[in-house]
Design a protein around this motif. Structure first.
Motif, PDB file in Angstrom:
ATOM      1  N   UNK A 113       0.860  -1.183   0.000  1.00 49.53           N
ATOM      2  CA  UNK A 113       0.000   0.000   0.000  1.00 49.53           C
ATOM      3  C   UNK A 113       0.896   1.233   0.000  1.00 49.53           C
ATOM      4  N   UNK A 114       0.581   2.136  -0.901  1.00 46.48           N
ATOM      5  CA  UNK A 114       1.305   3.404  -0.996  1.00 46.48           C
ATOM      6  C   UNK A 114       0.280   4.510  -0.775  1.00 46.48           C
ATOM      7  N   UNK A 115       0.402   5.254   0.299  1.00 46.65           N
ATOM      8  CA  UNK A 115      -0.578   6.318   0.540  1.00 46.65           C
ATOM      9  C   UNK A 115      -0.558   6.770   1.975  1.00 46.65           C
ATOM     10  N   UNK A 116      -1.631   7.480   2.363  1.00 46.77           N
ATOM     11  CA  UNK A 116      -1.706   7.995   3.720  1.00 46.77           C
ATOM     12  C   UNK A 116      -0.594   8.971   4.036  1.00 46.77           C
ATOM     13  N   UNK A 117      -0.200   9.769   3.057  1.00 51.02           N
ATOM     14  CA  UNK A 117       0.891  10.712   3.246  1.00 51.02           C
ATOM     15  C   UNK A 117       2.242  10.140   2.922  1.00 51.02           C
ATOM     16  N   UNK A 118       2.341   8.811   2.732  1.00 53.77           N
ATOM     17  CA  UNK A 118       3.603   8.185   2.375  1.00 53.77           C
ATOM     18  C   UNK A 118       3.725   8.088   0.867  1.00 53.77           C
ATOM     19  N   UNK A 119       4.936   8.273   0.354  1.00 58.94           N
ATOM     20  CA  UNK A 119       5.159   8.204  -1.086  1.00 58.94           C
ATOM     21  C   UNK A 119       5.827   6.902  -1.500  1.00 58.94           C
ATOM     22  N   UNK A 120       5.875   5.962  -0.581  1.00 59.51           N
ATOM     23  CA  UNK A 120       6.553   4.711  -0.901  1.00 59.51           C
ATOM     24  C   UNK A 120       5.697   3.535  -0.436  1.00 59.51           C
ATOM     25  N   UNK A 121       5.823   2.391  -1.090  1.00 56.96           N
ATOM     26  CA  UNK A 121       4.973   1.243  -0.761  1.00 56.96           C
ATOM     27  C   UNK A 121       5.454   0.508   0.489  1.00 56.96           C
ATOM     28  N   UNK A 122       4.499   0.045   1.295  1.00 58.94           N
ATOM     29  CA  UNK A 122       4.762  -0.767   2.461  1.00 58.94           C
ATOM     30  C   UNK A 122       3.980  -2.064   2.341  1.00 58.94           C
ATOM     31  N   UNK A 123       4.573  -3.151   2.802  1.00 58.63           N
ATOM     32  CA  UNK A 123       3.886  -4.435   2.759  1.00 58.63           C
ATOM     33  C   UNK A 123       2.776  -4.447   3.804  1.00 58.63           C
ATOM     34  N   UNK A 124       1.545  -4.639   3.348  1.00 62.18           N
ATOM     35  CA  UNK A 124       0.406  -4.625   4.254  1.00 62.18           C
ATOM     36  C   UNK A 124      -0.302  -5.967   4.337  1.00 62.18           C
ATOM     37  N   UNK A 125      -0.329  -6.710   3.245  1.00 56.97           N
ATOM     38  CA  UNK A 125      -1.054  -7.976   3.215  1.00 56.97           C
ATOM     39  C   UNK A 125      -0.273  -8.999   2.394  1.00 56.97           C
ATOM     40  N   UNK A 126      -0.616 -10.265   2.592  1.00 52.85           N
ATOM     41  CA  UNK A 126      -0.053 -11.347   1.798  1.00 52.85           C
ATOM     42  C   UNK A 126      -1.186 -12.249   1.343  1.00 52.85           C
ATOM     43  N   UNK A 127      -1.268 -12.469   0.050  1.00 58.40           N
ATOM     44  CA  UNK A 127      -2.265 -13.359  -0.539  1.00 58.40           C
ATOM     45  C   UNK A 127      -1.647 -14.749  -0.706  1.00 58.40           C
ATOM     46  N   UNK A 128      -2.363 -15.769  -0.297  1.00 59.71           N
ATOM     47  CA  UNK A 128      -1.900 -17.147  -0.432  1.00 59.71           C
ATOM     48  C   UNK A 128      -3.071 -18.012  -0.878  1.00 59.71           C
ATOM     49  N   UNK A 129      -2.825 -18.903  -1.832  1.00 58.79           N
ATOM     50  CA  UNK A 129      -3.854 -19.874  -2.227  1.00 58.79           C
ATOM     51  C   UNK A 129      -3.198 -21.222  -2.475  1.00 58.79           C
ATOM     52  N   UNK A 130      -3.942 -22.269  -2.076  1.00 60.97           N
ATOM     53  CA  UNK A 130      -3.468 -23.641  -2.300  1.00 60.97           C
ATOM     54  C   UNK A 130      -4.662 -24.580  -2.202  1.00 60.97           C
TER      55      UNK A 130
END
Length: 979
Positions: free
Chosen positions: A843-860
């Motif tokens: 996610x990039x936003x909320x006043x930040x100009x750089x992306x931060x890892x917020x979630x991880x998608x996994x499927x199996x």
């Protein structure tokens, strides 16, 4: 009746001449112009020589230069002699008297006009054609060097039983010679015919014979030479069929003989060769018969034969013999193409294994522990997190990181781990005050390596840095941190002189330095300064006081252009990557030897097959191709470029490659033996991406080994488009430490997926062992999924992620306000017969100009999870939510973000969503009072969520021994996470 050698001159007409002062001025200006042009040419030559000498590859410069000069003079002189001799001979054979006709009277004026200048005109024409021919021939220096130094492949083509070197090294040179012969003959015919016409040897409207006997004989011999060359061309065309490309079975660049080639074109070329030889002899016979009757009949027969035998007959064979039974007719030739193509691209050892695509284990919780042993799943995407590196580790505006970072392996606690790495390079756009001195003297280099763990993130979703700060410190130890040569360093710098350079800044202010390396060219010599002032168009170089004793000019500073310059016979991989080796930062560059003359091997276009979603947005990732269309490629050279000294080293990697051996004969002592590669350097060498992309493109069709399946087209695959963006370009391959089903332990690998042609479900998974120095390095493994079942491919998995209701709702929440969601690399891991997909979400936003890892998608196996950490997502997918997590490694700073399972946090987030929705409704109604209340409620809900999570973190830290929340890896306070 005037003599053809000249004629009477008319009365002289005196024309006013310019004054002596004007003539002197014009002469002076002319001399200055000539001197200026000469010095400009000298400056280009001299600066090139100085640069090659500075990098200790002067032999490359001299060998290339003398080869070009030799070809220029030899072929320029041959062309000039051929054309000049025939003009002279035509003039010598002119008739002594011309017919009394209007045509000849008109030509008399031209003859008399050029009579005083005949020698100069002859010299000018021959010099012009010689210069053009010489310049064209000098461009064939690679062809000449490969022909004169060619070594045997030790392999023979299946049709003519000739060594492959004949097609790769000899045939291109013979074709050049043939083309040169055709050009010289045609120009000679034109020049001789015009001369004969001008001096009466050929007539158009005059009475009597149209040509004198001498002109007839002369032109007949020249045309006979042309026809003889055509006979040679027919003979070479026979061998050319083995490397001829055609469109066959949806393969645009199919190469080699097919049934119609072997049974129609090949005998046709032989027959046409014989006819051409006879026709040439008939033309030569005119020296005695003095008539064109038989030669013209023979030439007509040759043209008719070319149409009937060379065109119509093969079409009949194709229509009535091949098409009714194509599979049986073409199968033997397809098998030859399959075998040759697989050898030429190094994919003949590919291991294809059937893979079910579905797990056989009913209790999926037992597979949870297998995930960690199967793969070290990288959740830091090097193609996403560069802005994060930039924001957190740029330190100064005049530093910058590449758009795409790199993945390498570095040891931690005695175990290799995937690491995302980038260099802090100089960024001239960020210089506080831009001027010539600052741009080229003060801000000259970058500083330090920044590296982060590839498999983890901290509590705020930021990288866990293993090497950071300025000067850089961490796990990489002590090394020379100054970066004078890098991917973003594209301008020249002048260093080592009286002007000090900005080194770096800390709390005590700016530190300065002066370059101590021996790289670059010394500018203490005034001739050198003048040459560079002209070559670079920078007159300040000539007179600037900032240049003095010890000043050196650094240029050609990107790793790829340095390697390409010292080895112009190599094709350079698109991705150079840095590594810390023995206390130095070394750029590692993969380089290839190629040819498009491997018989029966289908061609591919490098620019197309190496393109993907990364090269579409980053030009520096594009392959640097000397020869864009090839049908043979080897990663024969590993090159290094020292980031401080710019020193270039070429190491022989493929010791069996005959193309590399040929170039090593042409340029001796430029490539060092493989045994000179140190252990520390070997630890960072990897399988190159561009070669892998070429091989995977070929394997979409050439994974099959039998002609029947190939011809049916039922097993054609395709490389899927990148599902994480809408570029429509191919998904890039991903580096990942993982274990294939037949492997006992994880290996650093390069992976990709395939889908059936025109469909989105998965057809195969491909991985190559990318860890240099291991016995399995370069071994390609393909897991082939059954065609009678459907296994989701990358695009379908991504679509499933986006369409699942709870995930879609979470994505919508993440996009609240001005935030942007960015999907990271969609990684695929084979696990217990099934396929595990993992994708980090930033996610990039909320006043930040750089992306931060917020979630991880996994499927199996049909189960999907969208959680805050990889650990949580894997636990949910495998039904192991209640499992006790393993204690973290000592020094691990990874703290789980808020989890939706915490009821207090969950309630606060639900309240935040309600407040956000209420605010949006108020905006639609222009109810600003209600909107203000909603914003207050939203702020209160987010505050409660943060406090609840902080309390949970403190409890976890007290019970689990984890580090304090909010601490960065380097120990400095972390910024407050944005809401």
């Amino acid at each position: 009746m005037p003599d053809r050698g000249g004629g009477p001159t008319g009365p002289r007409i005196r024309v006013g001449r310019p004054s002596r002062r004007v003539r002197t001025l014009l002469m002076t200006l002319g001399v200055l112009a000539v001197l200026g042009m000469a010095f400009t040419m000298f400056a280009g030559f001299w600066t090139d020589w100085l640069w090659y000498r500075s990098v200790k590859y002067s032999s490359v410069f001299t060998t290339t230069l003398w080869t070009k000069i030799g070809l220029f003079f030899v072929f320029g002189l041959l062309m000039a002699l051929a054309v000049g001799l025939n003009i002279w001979l035509a003039h010598r054979l002119r008739p002594p008297l011309s017919a009394m006709s209007m045509e000849q009277q008109n030509l008399d004026r031209y003859r008399m006009g050029i009579a005083p200048y005949k020698k100069w005109l002859l010299f000018g024409i021959t010099a012009l054609v010689g210069l053009i021919a010489g310049a064209s021939a000098s461009g064939q220096w690679r062809t000449w060097l490969m022909w004169i130094n060619g070594v045997s492949f030790g392999q023979k083509d299946p049709q003519f039983q000739l060594d492959v070197s004949f097609y790769a090294f000899d045939l291109p040179w013979y074709r050049f010679l043939l083309g040169f012969g055709f050009a010289a003959t045609i120009l000679s015919v034109i020049a001789a015919a015009l001369t004969h016409y001008l001096y009466g040897g050929l007539r158009v409207t005059s009475p009597g014979a149209r040509a004198t006997a001498a002109a007839t004989g002369h032109l007949s011999v020249l045309i006979g030479v042309f026809v003889a060359l055509k006979a040679v061309a027919y003979w070479l065309d026979r061998y050319g069929l083995a490397v001829k490309s055609s469109d066959f079975r949806a393969t645009d660049n199919w190469t080699g003989l097919r049934y119609v080639d072997a049974n129609a074109y090949l005998p046709a070329k032989t027959i046409l060769f014989c006819i051409a030889v006879i026709c040439a002899l008939l033309f030569f016979a005119t020296l005695w018969r003095r008539t064109w009757q038989l030669p013209v009949i023979g030439f007509g027969l040759m043209v008719l034969s070319a149409i009937l035998i060379g065109g119509l007959y093969p079409a009949i064979v194709q229509k009535f013999q091949v098409q009714p039974n194509e599979q049986a007719k073409e199968a033997p030739y397809v098998e030859k193409n399959l075998e040759a193509t697989r050898k030429a691209y190094g994919i003949d050892g590919t291991k294809v294994t059937d893979y079910s695509g579905t797990s056989k284990t009913e209790d999926k919780t037992t597979l949870r522990d297998d995930v960690d042993s199967t793969a070290s799943i990288r959740i830091m995407d090097p193609n996403i997190v560069s802005p994060t590196f930039q924001q957190l580790q740029q330190i100064r505006n005049y530093y910058a990181f590449p758009t795409n970072l790199d993945v390498d392996r570095y040891a931690k606690d005695g175990k290799d781990q995937d690491t995302v790495i980038g260099l802090r390079e100089i960024n001239l756009a960020g210089i506080p005050k831009k001027n010539w001195i600052n741009n080229h003297f003060r801000y000259t280099h970058g500083y330090g390596v920044v590296a982060a763990e590839g498999t983890s993130a901290d509590a705020q979703g930021r990288p866990v840095f293993t090497e950071s700060d300025l000067p850089s410190k961490g796990q990489l130890g002590t090394y020379e941190q100054r970066v004078y040569y890098g991917e973003k360093t594209t301008t020249y710098s002048i260093v080592g002189g009286p002007q000090k350079e900005i080194d770096y800044s800390d709390d005590n202010g700016e530190k300065t330095t002066s370059y101590k390396g021996d790289s670059g060219v010394n500018l203490s010599n005034p001739v050198n300064r003048a040459a560079y002032a002209v070559a670079f168009g920078e007159p300040q170089i000539l007179y600037s006081g900032a240049i003095g004793d010890g000043s050196r000019i650094l240029y050609n500073r990107t790793p790829k252009e340095r390697v390409e310059a010292v080895a112009p016979w190599l094709t350079i991989d698109g991705d150079a990557y840095p590594a810390v080796v023995d206390g130095r930062i070394q750029w590692i560059v993969d380089a290839y030897t190629t040819t498009n003359g491997y018989p029966y091997s289908s061609r591919t276009t490098l620019g197309d097959t190496t393109a993907d979603s990364l090269t579409a947005t980053n030009d520096s990732r594009a392959v640097v191709a000397q020869q864009n269309q090839v049908n043979y490629i080897r990663n024969s050279v590993k090159a290094t470029v020292d980031a401080y000294t710019g020193e270039v080293k070429l190491f022989q990697w493929d010791t069996k490659d005959p193309v590399l051996k040929t170039w090593m004969k042409a340029f001796p002592n430029t490539v060092e033996p493989k045994s000179d590669i140190s252990k520390s350097l070997m630890d960072h060498l990897r399988y190159p991406q561009d070669l892998f992309k070429v091989q995977r493109e070929l394997l979409t069709r050439y994974h099959v080994k039998d002609a029947t399946t190939f011809l049916s087209g039922s097993e054609v695959w395709q490389v899927p488009d990148d599902p994480t963006n809408r570029s429509g370009n191919a998904v890039p391959p991903y580096y990942l430490s993982m274990r294939m089903p037949d492997q006992k332990a994880q290996a650093f690998s390069l992976t990709t997926t395939f889908t059936p042609n025109g469909r989105d479900n998965l057809s195969a998974f491909m991985a190559v062992d990318a860890e240099a120095g291991t016995s399995d390095y370069g071994k390609i493994r393909i897991l082939k999924l059954p065609t009678n079942t459907t296994v989701n491919g990358p695009k379908q998995v991504q679509s499933q992620f986006n369409s699942q209701e709870d995930i879609a709702e979470s994505i919508r929440l993440l996009r609240g306000g001005d935030s942007e969601v960015e999907y990271g690399n969609l990684l695929t891991v084979p696990l217990d017969g099934g396929l595990l997909y993992v994708e980090p979400v930033y996610v990039r936003g909320g006043g930040l100009k750089y992306p931060l890892l917020r979630k991880v998608l996994v499927t199996y196996g049909g189960q999907t999870a969208f959680e805050n950490t990889l650990e949580e997502a894997l636990n949910k997918v495998f039904g192991a939510e209640g499992a006790t997590p393993e204690p973290p490694d000592e020094g691990d700073t990874t703290t789980p973000p808020p989890t939706s399972e915490d009821p207090t946090v969950k309630q606060a987030l639900e309240d935040a969503q309600k407040a956000f929705d209420a605010g949006q409704e108020a905006l639609k109604k222009n109810d600003w009072e209600a909107y203000g209340r909603a914003q207050e409620d939203l702020e209160d809900a987010l505050r409660r969520a943060e406090e609840a999570q902080a309390a949970a973190d403190r409890a976890d830290a007290a019970g689990g021994g984890e580090s304090k929340p909010g601490a960065s890896p380097s120990g400095s306070p972390s910024p407050k996470p944005s809401s």
